[in-house]
Write an enzyme that holds these catalytic residues in place. Structure first.
Site, PDB file in Angstrom:
ATOM      1  N   GLU A 164     -37.561 -10.464 -16.482  1.00 57.74           N
ATOM      2  CA  GLU A 164     -38.265 -11.319 -17.448  1.00 57.74           C
ATOM      3  C   GLU A 164     -38.655 -12.686 -16.889  1.00 57.74           C
ATOM      4  OE1 GLU A 164     -35.858 -11.419 -21.003  1.00 57.74           O
ATOM      5  OE2 GLU A 164     -36.179  -9.312 -21.407  1.00 57.74           O
ATOM      6  N   GLU A 350     -35.372  -2.342 -21.141  1.00 56.98           N
ATOM      7  CA  GLU A 350     -34.527  -2.934 -22.191  1.00 56.98           C
ATOM      8  C   GLU A 350     -35.172  -2.679 -23.536  1.00 56.98           C
ATOM      9  OE1 GLU A 350     -33.456  -7.111 -22.049  1.00 56.98           O
ATOM     10  OE2 GLU A 350     -33.108  -6.997 -19.886  1.00 56.98           O
TER      11      GLU A 350
HETATM   12  O1  IFM Z   1     -29.753 -10.543 -23.541  1.00 54.88           O
HETATM   13  C1  IFM Z   1     -31.105 -10.572 -23.207  1.00 54.88           C
HETATM   14  C2  IFM Z   1     -31.303 -10.116 -21.765  1.00 54.88           C
HETATM   15  O2  IFM Z   1     -30.554 -10.861 -20.878  1.00 54.88           O
HETATM   16  C3  IFM Z   1     -32.745 -10.229 -21.386  1.00 54.88           C
HETATM   17  N1  IFM Z   1     -33.596  -9.573 -22.348  1.00 54.88           N
HETATM   18  C4  IFM Z   1     -33.374  -9.848 -23.749  1.00 54.88           C
HETATM   19  C5  IFM Z   1     -31.918  -9.676 -24.103  1.00 54.88           C
HETATM   20  C6  IFM Z   1     -31.692  -9.967 -25.593  1.00 54.88           C
HETATM   21  O3  IFM Z   1     -32.062 -11.275 -25.898  1.00 54.88           O
END
Ligand code: IFM
Length: 444
Positions: A164, A350
């Site tokens: 990210e 994710e």
């Molecule tokens: O916890 C985070 C992760 O580290 C990165 N993506 C989003 C998740 C939830 O906020």
């Protein structure tokens, strides 16, 4: 429900600072997140990742949990400050050994490791030299990537360079809610570029150090819609989409930046730090897969700041984070990425949700999370049906963990963690996922 292809990967994800703990053990150096979390007022109740889920000591139990749930892959991150406590130079063998132990434990259970090289824990010494605002950090990142791949590349074949980058740039350097906690537009844009250069340098370095490596990057992608047909709001949504999504997608998939975004940025900052040699480097690198982190879409209208829009409050169901639950948008997003960046295999690296879980008689009845996962997996299936080359889905997260500025107040895990005792309790959503995965295998 229809079936996923036989080779589809069901996994779970975590990140080093959020789960490992052992912040000062075995030669690990401090990261910008240690410093940020230990600064009063930066995280919920001043909570830190010092202990987190103690996965550093409990990885064997966590690997057994994954095996019991039938997960085929574990996405974890490697802590740069464990490998190179000063950010560069001398490798800390004890840090390498931890990841060797974890990887061996996974492989013994037939669980494929997917390792992220940078999930936000920049070594503090590099932070003190400007962090990602400094072009040198991109080269240090490539050196670190090479050092890791040299030592673990025979066992780990799938790598994610950055997690990210948009969040690193904007939440860390524009909104100031993440480490290093700065609020500076020019700095955020410089960071965004240096992350893309770092990604490109790392891809080149990894390829030079391993012929087995499959390399990707995990982008946080959020569909953006204008609040209405007002031209100012439509334009704001388009630029916001460019800022959040296209800037990073174009950089990693095409080795260039979108012209409209560059034009907008050029109006507010001097972009002369974007060197042609770096753009040439980015152009030469290709990725083997693209990781998509999807949580929610945004509806926006033009805001006061040229690069900040006003986000409308969601009008449907939301998670404990206040994030709208919109599984159908995941299908659209996957279709869009497959259409605009063809030929790149995709993974959802994710997806998940925080809810206010409680333990009742040793069980966690998180029906809302099970529903969330089911609906988003259905969206994945629909996208595959539409022809999208989607190869896997990683739930965020395996465990409840340190949710950055929110500390331990938000629980994203399919496994509950009692932070007093470190007891793990698979929630109902984990048990549902286990059955779902088993049913896929039975029918496959
Ligand atoms: O916890 C985070 C992760 O580290 C990165 N993506 C989003 C998740 C939830 O906020």
């Amino acid at each position: 429900m229809k079936q996923f292809p036989k080779e589809f990967v069901f996994g779970a994800a975590t990140a080093a600072y959020q789960v490992e703990g052992a912040a000062q053990e075995d030669g690990r150096g401090p990261s910008i997140w240690d410093v940020f979390a230990h600064t009063p007022g930066k995280t919920y109740l001043g909570q830190t990742g010092d202990i987190a889920c103690d996965q550093y000591h409990r990885y064997q139990e966590d690997v057994r949990l994954m095996r019991d749930l039938g997960l085929a892959s574990y996405r974890f991150s490697i802590a740069w400050p464990r490998i190179l406590p000063s950010g560069a130079g001398q490798v800390n063998q004890a840090g390498v050994d931890y990841y060797l132990r974890l990887t061996e434990a996974l492989l013994e259970q037939g669980i494929t490791p997917l390792a992220t090289l940078y999930h936000w824990d920049l070594p503090q010494p590099l932070g003190e030299r400007g962090g990602w605002t400094n072009r040198d950090t991109a080269s240090y990142f490539a050196e670190y990537a090479a050092a890791v791949v040299d030592r673990l590349g025979d066992r780990i074949h799938r790598w994610i360079t950055l997690n990210e980058p948009s969040v690193v740039a904007y939440v860390g350097h524009l909104l100031g809610q993440h480490a290093p906690g700065h609020q500076d537009t020019a700095e955020a844009l410089r960071v965004a570029h240096h992350l893309m250069v770092g990604h490109a340098e790392a891809v080149e370095a990894i390829r030079a150090h391993s012929s087995l490596a499959e390399i990707g990057v995990a982008l946080s992608l959020s569909p953006v819609h204008p609040a209405d047909a007002e031209p100012a709001n439509v334009a704001a949504a388009s630029i916001y989409d460019g800022q959040l999504n296209r800037y990073f997608l174009d950089a990693v998939c095409r080795g260039e930046y979108p012209q409209d975004v560059l034009a907008a940025y050029g109006q507010v900052v001097d972009l002369s730090y974007i060197a042609q040699a770096d753009m040439n480097l980015m152009k030469r690198q290709t990725i083997d897969f693209l990781g998509i982190n999807y949580y929610f879409p945004s509806v926006v209208r033009a805001g006061g700041h040229p690069l900040l829009v006003e986000t409308l409050p969601p009008d449907g169901p939301v998670t404990e984070m206040g994030w709208p639950i919109r599984p159908e948008e995941l299908r659209d997003l996957l279709r869009r990425v497959a259409r605009d960046y063809p030929g790149i295999p995709l993974y959802v690296t994710e997806n998940g949700a925080a809810f206010a879980d409680t333990v009742e008689a040793g069980r966690v009845h998180d029906q809302a999370r099970a529903d969330f996962l089911r609906s988003h997996l259905e969206a994945c299936l629909a996208a595959i049906d539409d022809g999208v080359d989607l190869r896997g889905y990683y739930v965020w997260s395996l465990l409840d963990n340190f949710e950055w500025a929110y500390g331990y107040s938000k629980r994203f895990g399919i496994v509950y963690v009692d932070y007093e005792t470190q007891q793990r309790i698979p929630k109902d959503s984990a048990l549902w996922l286990k059955q779902f995965i088993a049913a896929q295998a039975d029918n496959g």
